[in-house]
Enzyme design. Structure first.
Site, PDB file in Angstrom:
ATOM      1  N   ARG A  49       0.884  -1.281   0.201  1.00 51.35           N
ATOM      2  CA  ARG A  49       0.050  -0.065   0.009  1.00 51.35           C
ATOM      3  C   ARG A  49       0.597   1.205  -0.152  1.00 51.35           C
ATOM      4  NH1 ARG A  49      -5.298   2.076   1.424  1.00 51.35           N
ATOM      5  NH2 ARG A  49      -5.195   3.580   3.089  1.00 51.35           N
ATOM      6  N   THR A  99      -7.046   7.846  -0.747  1.00 51.03           N
ATOM      7  CA  THR A  99      -7.139   6.245  -0.671  1.00 51.03           C
ATOM      8  C   THR A  99      -7.878   5.871   0.405  1.00 51.03           C
ATOM      9  OG1 THR A  99      -6.213   4.087  -1.055  1.00 51.03           O
ATOM     10  CG2 THR A  99      -4.759   6.063   0.081  1.00 51.03           C
ATOM     11  N   SER A 100      -8.894   5.011   0.270  1.00 49.32           N
ATOM     12  CA  SER A 100      -9.855   4.552   1.241  1.00 49.32           C
ATOM     13  C   SER A 100      -9.123   3.880   2.448  1.00 49.32           C
ATOM     14  CB  SER A 100     -11.041   3.832   0.739  1.00 49.32           C
ATOM     15  OG  SER A 100     -11.359   4.208  -0.480  1.00 49.32           O
ATOM     16  N   GLN A 101      -9.952   3.865   3.521  1.00 53.19           N
ATOM     17  CA  GLN A 101      -9.467   3.065   4.719  1.00 53.19           C
ATOM     18  C   GLN A 101      -9.359   1.616   4.234  1.00 53.19           C
ATOM     19  OE1 GLN A 101     -12.674   2.637   7.559  1.00 53.19           O
ATOM     20  NE2 GLN A 101     -11.279   2.401   9.206  1.00 53.19           N
ATOM     21  N   PRO A 102      -8.187   0.858   4.943  1.00 50.54           N
ATOM     22  CA  PRO A 102      -7.899  -0.472   4.496  1.00 50.54           C
ATOM     23  C   PRO A 102      -9.243  -1.443   4.626  1.00 50.54           C
ATOM     24  CG  PRO A 102      -6.149   0.202   5.413  1.00 50.54           C
ATOM     25  CD  PRO A 102      -7.089   1.488   5.386  1.00 50.54           C
TER      26      PRO A 102
END
Ligand code: SAH
Length: 225
Positions: free
Chosen positions: A45, A71-74
């Site tokens: 990531r 970038t979105s939360q995992p």
């Protein structure tokens, strides 16, 4: 060693951070799909964010990327991908590829990924990162993904990474029989993640999964710019 304390020799550190991300943020919150967990343990990531953000790359929140996007939360990525039940032979459409991180996870799960991004600069950077890391089953196109990518349809799964005011009809249309569409629907401040499934007779079922918060989908079947 760079000023933020990370350099190329940091790979084992990142591997360890990914392992704890999977345990503490994903598995403990109900992500159980092995393929999703394995892919997220593998995909680096940090390579998708600026070096200044490497220290935050595996933390439990969205991370800023250029063009005032994130970038979105995992966890929310894992939840979307698990709900979409991506199979190894699937062709997948991603709307809003941003950094390309989720695109890479999708590329590890599916046969082919078509990703649409509104900002040419983000599309270009994501393409470069994916090529550098060796992902070959991905095509990123620049355009309005609220209209899908009709030239590549139909899709076994469609993942929308930006908030829509309603489910975009173009995306439903481009879903294959048996296909799954995951899309956050709501206003610009909060949304509900919806899972739609297209059945053999063409009918649709919809399930509301969980609350979420995404940047807006800006386009013809999204929000106005
Ligand atoms: N999954 C991405 C999330 C990026 S945020 C990641 O992990 O990095 C959502 C992205 O959707 C932003 O890059 C934004 O520019 C893009 N977007 C917004 N509206 C769009 C549209 N109509 N078509 C394509 N991309 C869009």
């Amino acid at each position: 060693m760079s000023s933020n304390g990370f350099n190329e020799g940091s790979q084992p550190v990142f591997r360890e951070q990914r392992r704890s991300m999977v345990e503490q943020q994903l598995r403990s919150r109900g992500i159980h799909d092995h393929r999703v967990l394995t892919a997220m343990e593998e995909v680096p990531r940090h390579e998708f964010v600026n070096r200044e953000q490497w220290e935050q790359a595996y933390s439990d929140h969205p991370v800023s990327i250029p063009e005032q996007q994130t970038t979105s939360q995992p966890y929310i990525i894992a939840s979307m991908l698990q709900s979409a039940e991506i199979q190894p032979g699937d062709r997948v459409l991603e709307v809003g590829s941003g950094s390309g991180y989720q695109t890479a996870v999708l590329a590890a799960l599916a046969r082919e990924v078509i990703a649409v991004e509104r900002y040419p600069s983000l599309a270009e950077q994501a393409r470069a990162t994916l090529v550098r890391l060796g992902y070959e089953n991905v095509t990123i196109v620049t355009g309005d993904g609220s209209l899908g990518a009709p030239q590549f349809a139909p899709f076994d799964a469609i993942i929308v990474s930006a908030a829509a005011p309603r489910v975009p009809p173009a995306l439903v249309q481009q879903l294959a029989i048996g296909g799954r569409l995951v899309v956050p629907v709501g206003d610009s401040s909060q949304q509900v993640l919806e899972l739609l499934r297209k059945h053999r007779d063409g009918s649709l079922t919809t399930h509301s999964l969980e609350g979420c918060r995404f940047v807006p989908l800006i386009g013809e079947q999204g929000f106005a710019a």
